[in-house]
Design a protein around this motif. Structure first.
Motif, PDB file in Angstrom:
ATOM      1  N   HIS A 185       0.834  -1.205   0.000  1.00 60.52           N
ATOM      2  CA  HIS A 185       0.000   0.000   0.000  1.00 60.52           C
ATOM      3  C   HIS A 185       0.873   1.261   0.000  1.00 60.52           C
ATOM      4  CE1 HIS A 185      -3.446  -2.542   0.833  1.00 60.52           C
ATOM      5  NE2 HIS A 185      -2.745  -3.107   1.792  1.00 60.52           N
ATOM      6  N   CYS A 203      -4.359   5.433   1.047  1.00 63.52           N
ATOM      7  CA  CYS A 203      -3.633   4.559   0.130  1.00 63.52           C
ATOM      8  C   CYS A 203      -3.829   5.136  -1.265  1.00 63.52           C
ATOM      9  CB  CYS A 203      -4.197   3.145   0.202  1.00 63.52           C
ATOM     10  SG  CYS A 203      -3.466   2.028  -1.014  1.00 63.52           S
ATOM     11  N   LEU A 222      -3.512   3.544  -4.120  1.00 55.30           N
ATOM     12  CA  LEU A 222      -4.114   2.644  -5.102  1.00 55.30           C
ATOM     13  C   LEU A 222      -5.562   3.107  -5.237  1.00 55.30           C
ATOM     14  CD1 LEU A 222      -2.724  -0.850  -3.978  1.00 55.30           C
ATOM     15  CD2 LEU A 222      -1.734   0.799  -5.578  1.00 55.30           C
ATOM     16  N   HIS A 264      -8.321   0.987  -3.728  1.00 56.45           N
ATOM     17  CA  HIS A 264      -8.218   0.811  -2.273  1.00 56.45           C
ATOM     18  C   HIS A 264      -8.713   2.070  -1.568  1.00 56.45           C
ATOM     19  CE1 HIS A 264      -4.923  -2.553  -2.238  1.00 56.45           C
ATOM     20  NE2 HIS A 264      -5.886  -2.786  -3.115  1.00 56.45           N
ATOM     21  N   MET A 296      -9.712   2.751   2.351  1.00 59.48           N
ATOM     22  CA  MET A 296      -8.398   2.921   2.971  1.00 59.48           C
ATOM     23  C   MET A 296      -8.010   4.401   2.873  1.00 59.48           C
ATOM     24  SD  MET A 296      -4.984   0.634   2.346  1.00 59.48           S
ATOM     25  CE  MET A 296      -5.271  -0.861   3.259  1.00 59.48           C
TER      26      MET A 296
HETATM   27 CU   LIG Z   1      -3.938  -0.011  -0.592  1.00 60.53          CU
END
Ligand SMILES: [Cu+2]
Length: 569
Positions: free
Chosen positions: A493, A542, A544, A547, A552
């Motif tokens: 992450h 995070c 991403l 995510h 997150m």
């Molecule tokens: Cu992540």
């Protein structure tokens, strides 16, 4: 582009103040042609990536952003230290930019280096809404180069961001093509024996995870500056020159391992901050990170810039050449890595604590030890042993050739990077600040952030709580906070704090590097410190894309400080 110097005649009179740079940016629907497919996406000034914005440290940036979409948009200036109202995160820094509206960002440029900008609305960023930022320092650079190029890496997918998220929510392994098959099982069973193989499979199945869970989203085309491998972005050089390459990973989901066969790269900057130069053969660039490298090219020939994804499911490719049209050999993708028990260790360690958060309390016992295994002995000698070994000795059983160890990976991790030519692979522990920005001092407190998730349901969280249910993290202006990241998932992450620097603890005290993204590998614990020197409300998440969207993500509220405009308590 639209850069106008508005210094005017005041510049001569007041050299310290009046210089400024202005840009006009439109947010548009664009066609993105990767060479593999053409898809509608979102860009700036009619293109994806958008323009490279160039500034000089010390000037004031004025950027007019006009939204030509039929939905809300926003622009976040990734890595820039600025007043929070200018940070561009809807719902935190400002309401967002409505269709047809022009929003004017204005902020002082307080730093130098390579950064980037992107939309913080919906999935506009994975759909193409990004561009580069290059800031020239007030003083001279501490290293020499003859020319420089932005090398913006992206992972364009034939599916739109919304569609990808829907598919991941329906089936978290929707885009994972590297799952092992019955054929793999038979092959492995022949090599390792039937029971060993069965045991291995049952265990991973019980964990609701797969060894091949290195990348959530495969099937993309890697791009360099908007060009796919076949379109071959090319940067020209003259033999003997030093070329600075400003690598920016603007991918939605993809970590890249970057090399230029035949050339050593001297890393001089990470996330916009100068580091003590370190020469490497290859480096891994996490999502949203930047690395500036200098290559010295003596020979009059072409070199391939090869950036293969960490999971080896795709690559970006470009060329450095003395003339347009020249090419060098393009390497093959290396074999896809598989996660190991070591990458699972963080997940296992914390299961007891995580029952509610993880959502499936029955997982560890029923699924693994009894029901699924069928045979008691298998469970006993298999599971318990391996788990015990893993937690302590840390997979010390280096079978065969010992891999070089990188302290930022779990010992024995399947993701531990290895240079293709057997040479030097950059580690976070190589990064040392060129000039410490902050005095070293003891942190006022430590905040533990466990990176958590349920891979089966595609839920991602921090401390087991998704953004929508989480209270903000409240910091006090003037404190120095030590963040402890404990990655309990099997994915890597890239954690991004807005508005303030992330001082990555590599054990070098005041020489610890300043970053804006801290990548945390599976089953590892990583520390960073932050001087809380920016009042207001900030995003922390995070990077991403899916995510962050799945939870997150956190809001950070900095209380106190000079310009706190009441109300947030
Ligand atoms: Cu992540």
């Amino acid at each position: 582009m639209n850069k106008q110097l508005v210094a005017g005649l005041f510049f001569c009179l007041l050299p310290a103040v009046a210089i400024g740079a202005q840009y006009d940016i439109t947010v548009d629907k664009v066609q993105i042609d990767t060479g593999d497919f053409v898809e509608e996406g979102i860009g700036y000034n009619g293109a994806s990536p958008g323009p490279t914005l160039r500034f000089k440290e010390g000037e004031v940036a004025t950027i007019n952003v006009t939204n030509n979409l039929d939905e809300m948009t926003s622009v976040h200036w990734h890595g820039l230290i600025l007043p929070f109202e200018q940070d561009g995160v809807p719902g935190i820094s400002f309401p967002g930019i409505k269709p047809g509206e022009t929003f004017t960002y204005e902020f002082p440029i307080a730093q130098a280096g390579t950064y980037w900008f992107h939309s913080h609305s919906g999935f506009q960023e994975p759909n193409g809404a990004y561009g580069a930022i290059v800031i020239e320092p007030e003083d001279r650079e501490p290293f020499r180069y003859d020319r420089d190029y932005v090398v913006q890496l992206t992972d364009k997918h034939p599916h739109s961001g919304d569609r990808i998220m829907r598919n991941l929510k329906t089936s978290a392994d929707y885009y994972n093509r590297h799952q092992q098959t019955v054929g793999d099982f038979i092959g492995e069973a022949a090599e390792q024996g039937f029971f060993a193989t069965l045991k291995d499979r049952l265990m991973w199945g019980g964990m609701r995870m797969m060894k091949a869970d290195v990348e959530d989203v495969q099937g993309f085309t890697g791009l360099i500056n908007g060009k796919g491998p076949a379109q071959n972005w090319t940067g020209l050089f003259k033999p003997g020159e030093r070329v600075r390459l400003r690598f920016i990973n603007s991918s939605a989901m993809t970590y890249f391992d970057v090399r230029i066969p035949g050339l050593e790269m001297t890393v001089v900057q990470a996330d916009g901050n100068n580091v003590q130069p370190v020469t490497v053969d290859e480096f891994r660039i996490g999502v949203a990170e930047t690395y500036d490298v200098i290559v010295r090219i003596k020979d009059e020939k072409a070199y391939t810039i090869f950036a293969e994804s960490m999971g080896r499911s795709g690559y970006a490719r470009g060329t450095l050449a003395p003339e347009e049209g020249m090419e060098a050999q393009v390497p093959e993708l290396r074999e896809a890595p598989l996660l190991t028990m070591a990458d699972m260790a963080g997940h296992m360690d914390h299961q007891g604590m995580d029952h509610e958060a993880m959502g499936h309390p029955a997982m560890n016992h029923e699924a693994m030890d009894h029901a699924a295994m069928g045979q008691r002995e298998v469970a006993d000698e298999g599971m318990n042993h391996e788990m015990a070994g893993m937690d302590h000795a840390g997979m010390g059983h280096s079978s065969g050739n010992a891999l070089p160890t990188d302290p930022f990976y779990a010992s024995g991790s399947g993701l531990s990077p290895v240079a293709a030519n057997g040479g030097k692979f950059l580690s976070y522990s190589d990064l040392k600040a060129q000039h410490p920005l902050y005095e070293e001092r003891d942190p006022t407190r430590e905040i533990e952030l466990r990176l958590t998730g349920n891979m089966e349901r595609y839920e991602w969280s921090i401390n087991g709580i998704k953004y929508e249910h989480a209270d903000p993290i409240v910091l006090q202006y003037g404190e120095r906070v030590r963040f402890k990241f404990v990655n309990e998932t099997m994915m890597t992450h890239p954690m991004h704090l807005h508005g303030m620097w992330s001082i990555l603890d590599v054990g070098e005290g005041k020489w610890n590097p300043l970053k804006h993204v801290i990548s945390v590998a599976p089953a590892t614990t990583v520390y960073m410190e932050t001087e809380v020197d920016a009042p207001g409300e900030w995003a922390f998440h995070c990077h991403l894309s899916y995510h962050a969207a799945a939870g997150m993500f956190r809001k950070i509220v900095v209380e106190g400080g000079p310009e706190q405009r009441g109300g947030n308590s």
